[in-house]
Design a protein around this motif. Structure first.
Motif, mmCIF file in Angstrom:
data_model
loop_
_atom_site.group_PDB
_atom_site.id
_atom_site.type_symbol
_atom_site.label_atom_id
_atom_site.label_comp_id
_atom_site.label_asym_id
_atom_site.label_seq_id
_atom_site.Cartn_x
_atom_site.Cartn_y
_atom_site.Cartn_z
ATOM 1 N N UNK A 12 -12.406 8.748 -0.749
ATOM 2 C CA UNK A 12 -12.481 7.770 -1.848
ATOM 3 C C UNK A 12 -11.282 7.920 -2.783
ATOM 4 N N UNK A 13 -10.930 9.153 -3.098
ATOM 5 C CA UNK A 13 -9.780 9.401 -3.967
ATOM 6 C C UNK A 13 -8.499 8.879 -3.330
ATOM 7 N N UNK A 14 -8.369 9.072 -2.029
ATOM 8 C CA UNK A 14 -7.176 8.598 -1.319
ATOM 9 C C UNK A 14 -7.107 7.070 -1.363
ATOM 10 N N UNK A 15 -8.219 6.408 -1.053
ATOM 11 C CA UNK A 15 -8.238 4.938 -1.082
ATOM 12 C C UNK A 15 -7.926 4.428 -2.491
ATOM 13 N N UNK A 16 -8.487 5.060 -3.493
ATOM 14 C CA UNK A 16 -8.230 4.644 -4.875
ATOM 15 C C UNK A 16 -6.772 4.872 -5.259
ATOM 16 N N UNK A 17 -6.227 5.988 -4.846
ATOM 17 C CA UNK A 17 -4.825 6.286 -5.155
ATOM 18 C C UNK A 17 -3.901 5.246 -4.542
ATOM 19 N N UNK A 18 -4.206 4.809 -3.329
ATOM 20 C CA UNK A 18 -3.407 3.753 -2.701
ATOM 21 C C UNK A 18 -3.556 2.438 -3.463
ATOM 22 N N UNK A 22 -0.764 5.051 -7.216
ATOM 23 C CA UNK A 22 -0.473 6.279 -7.951
ATOM 24 C C UNK A 22 0.753 6.970 -7.363
ATOM 25 N N UNK A 23 1.174 8.018 -8.009
ATOM 26 C CA UNK A 23 2.364 8.774 -7.626
ATOM 27 C C UNK A 23 2.361 9.115 -6.134
ATOM 28 N N UNK A 26 1.221 12.587 -5.131
ATOM 29 C CA UNK A 26 -0.229 12.758 -5.195
ATOM 30 C C UNK A 26 -0.891 12.168 -3.959
ATOM 31 N N UNK A 27 -0.464 10.970 -3.567
ATOM 32 C CA UNK A 27 -0.996 10.331 -2.364
ATOM 33 C C UNK A 27 -0.699 11.205 -1.146
ATOM 34 N N UNK A 28 0.505 11.743 -1.081
ATOM 35 C CA UNK A 28 0.881 12.610 0.041
ATOM 36 C C UNK A 28 0.002 13.865 0.085
ATOM 37 N N UNK A 29 -0.276 14.448 -1.078
ATOM 38 C CA UNK A 29 -1.126 15.630 -1.138
ATOM 39 C C UNK A 29 -2.527 15.313 -0.599
ATOM 40 N N UNK A 44 -3.308 2.847 5.604
ATOM 41 C CA UNK A 44 -2.235 3.228 4.719
ATOM 42 C C UNK A 44 -1.444 1.986 4.354
ATOM 43 N N UNK A 45 -1.034 1.942 3.120
ATOM 44 C CA UNK A 45 -0.281 0.811 2.623
ATOM 45 C C UNK A 45 0.958 1.368 1.933
ATOM 46 N N UNK A 46 2.086 0.828 2.273
ATOM 47 C CA UNK A 46 3.333 1.281 1.656
ATOM 48 C C UNK A 46 3.483 0.576 0.334
ATOM 49 N N UNK A 47 3.820 1.336 -0.708
ATOM 50 C CA UNK A 47 4.046 0.717 -2.018
ATOM 51 C C UNK A 47 5.355 1.169 -2.562
#
Length: 47
Positions: A12-18, A22-23, A26-29, A44-47
């Protein structure tokens, strides 16, 4: 790295970060921890 965070909360945190763009570090971590746990990485979505 994030041993106390349950798998579903990590995902959930990963989906929200995308979604919130977010930084990248952080997403990579989060993505690294998902892979370390051998979970399926959500889309995964590139931003």
């Amino acid at each position: 790295m994030l041993p106390l965070l349950p798998d579903e909360l990590l995902l959930d945190a990963y989906r929200s970060a995308l979604r919130l763009q977010l930084d990248r570090d952080f997403v990579h971590m989060l993505r690294s921890e998902i892979r370390r746990r051998k979970l399926s990485v959500p889309e995964e979505r590139v931003f």
